[in-house]
Design an enzyme around this catalytic site. Sequence first.
Site, short mmCIF file in Angstrom:
data_model
loop_
_atom_site.label_atom_id
_atom_site.label_comp_id
_atom_site.label_asym_id
_atom_site.label_seq_id
_atom_site.Cartn_x
_atom_site.Cartn_y
_atom_site.Cartn_z
N GLU A 250 0.82 -1.22 0.00
CA GLU A 250 0.00 0.00 0.00
C GLU A 250 0.85 1.27 0.00
O GLU A 250 1.16 1.82 1.05
CB GLU A 250 -0.95 0.02 1.22
CG GLU A 250 -1.86 1.24 1.22
CD GLU A 250 -2.77 1.34 2.44
OE1 GLU A 250 -3.64 2.24 2.44
OE2 GLU A 250 -2.62 0.55 3.38
N LYS B 44 -2.85 -1.91 -2.77
CA LYS B 44 -3.88 -1.01 -2.26
C LYS B 44 -3.43 0.41 -2.59
O LYS B 44 -2.39 0.86 -2.12
CB LYS B 44 -4.06 -1.18 -0.74
CG LYS B 44 -5.15 -0.28 -0.17
CD LYS B 44 -5.57 -0.69 1.24
CE LYS B 44 -6.58 0.30 1.80
NZ LYS B 44 -7.19 -0.13 3.07
#
Length: 295
Positions: A176, A213
């Site tokens: 992420e 993400k």
Amino acid sequence: MNTKQLDRIRTGKGFIAALDQSGGSTPKALLQYGVKETSYSNEEEMYALVHEMRTRIIKSSAFDSKYILGAILFENTMDRSIDGQLTGDYLWDKKGIVPFLKVDQGLADLENGVQLLKPIPGLDDLLKRAVERNIFGTKMRSVIKEANAAGIKKVVEQQFAIGKQIVEMGLVPIIEPEVDIHSADKANSEKLLKDEILSHLSALDNGVQVMLKLSIPTEDDFYADLMKDPHVVRIVALSGGYAQAEANEKLTRNSGLIASFSRALSEGLTAGQTDDEFDAMLSKSIQDIYEASIT
């Protein structure tokens, strides 16, 4: 690795619920839920209250595998139980929802326009515990605030290096590198980020599986080519500070991108609501986020 869970995350219709606010963001999450800081006097009491909030969300009839593929937990939540079962087991056995674990220890100070992950001491031990508790994957968040090529390169390098450590333990990492939605050069940051990610994906061994993400991109469908990479199980989007309606609207314009919302998921939920009011509010949020995720 649980192949049933992998298949569900790879091909399922729905989104991933992020229930992973940790030490620094827990007071804010509780305040949004209507629990003031005066309601608890130490960390243990605070975590007990936030576990009550998460338990209420997870046990709600609205929190249904028809819409929700997975849920990201904070370490403290992973170690606690719901109705006598460890949270991860309860999610999978009772709800059919795949459990993930947030493994980072927060962000380092801003340097080169980015915030790297703080060192994660004891990561191997944490990953071993996650495997013992039947967790499927992990997540760790860095932040990009400026289109600084050197900074973005470091973020992606660090994420993939730790990601490999996670893969070796038999877990699927959610990588992420969040681009700050308020960044003045967000689109340029995303271009630099995508090039770095593609370069790191191409260097992975055959069969290595990761998830990404990412912030909802400035340019619609900007990550469509990343979705086709054989190493990428799924790409999920964070709400990044957008209100739920705006996050959903932006997500709808990105085919194949699914939500992994935290604050936007729990928007409007309060401790003082009756169970019926709570379930109705959660149900509407889940329905709206689901609809935006399946476009």
